[in-house]
Design a protein around this motif. Sequence first.
Motif, PDB file in Angstrom:
ATOM      1  N   TYR A   9       0.981  -1.289  -0.073  1.00 28.41           N
ATOM      2  CA  TYR A   9      -0.272   0.203   0.028  1.00 28.41           C
ATOM      3  C   TYR A   9       0.852   1.178   0.275  1.00 28.41           C
ATOM      4  O   TYR A   9       1.990   1.267   0.270  1.00 28.41           O
ATOM      5  CB  TYR A   9      -0.953   0.137   1.206  1.00 28.41           C
ATOM      6  N   ASP A  76       4.939   2.705  -3.209  1.00 25.08           N
ATOM      7  CA  ASP A  76       4.198   1.638  -2.234  1.00 25.08           C
ATOM      8  C   ASP A  76       5.355   1.024  -1.547  1.00 25.08           C
ATOM      9  O   ASP A  76       6.379   0.960  -1.901  1.00 25.08           O
ATOM     10  CB  ASP A  76       3.498   0.738  -3.102  1.00 25.08           C
ATOM     11  N   HIS A 103      -8.329  -2.293  -0.811  1.00 23.95           N
ATOM     12  CA  HIS A 103      -9.245  -1.066  -0.994  1.00 23.95           C
ATOM     13  C   HIS A 103      -8.132   0.119  -1.412  1.00 23.95           C
ATOM     14  O   HIS A 103      -8.469   0.850  -1.996  1.00 23.95           O
ATOM     15  CB  HIS A 103     -10.103  -0.918  -0.047  1.00 23.95           C
ATOM     16  N   TRP A 104      -6.885  -0.053  -0.910  1.00 18.81           N
ATOM     17  CA  TRP A 104      -6.084   1.225  -1.127  1.00 18.81           C
ATOM     18  C   TRP A 104      -4.686   0.809  -1.514  1.00 18.81           C
ATOM     19  O   TRP A 104      -3.795   1.599  -1.808  1.00 18.81           O
ATOM     20  CB  TRP A 104      -5.971   1.940   0.280  1.00 18.81           C
TER      21      TRP A 104
END
Length: 125
Positions: A9, A76, A103-104
């Motif tokens: 992420y 990331d 989700h991210w």
Amino acid sequence: MRYTLLLHYPEATAETLGAEALAEGQRAFASYAATLHGAGVLVAGEVLQPSVASTTVRMRDSALQVQDGPFADTKDQLGGTIVIDVPDLDAAIEWARQAPPVHWGAVEIRPGAVHTVDGAWTPSA
């Protein structure tokens, strides 16, 4: 079979995320871990320090190179890992689908290997 869920992420600090977003993420991870544990599939989980704390080593022309920071040049980070023991890849995909970072960021699923036999990795059973 063991699978490791690699949680990728965007790298952010608590300050850039903000207290509310940080608390929401912590609640999501706590809930996810409790669900994995309750289902009996959780083997291990680990949150990693930010990528700036990492060190990467590699051999180049028979010399060891030690580099501060991550191998990849990316915004990331690999933020953590979760090891699960499930029947097959379909089950691992279902658990990865429920991981908050989906989700991210991204969740990479990688089968585990326990040992080598004649130089070949043997999948965990």
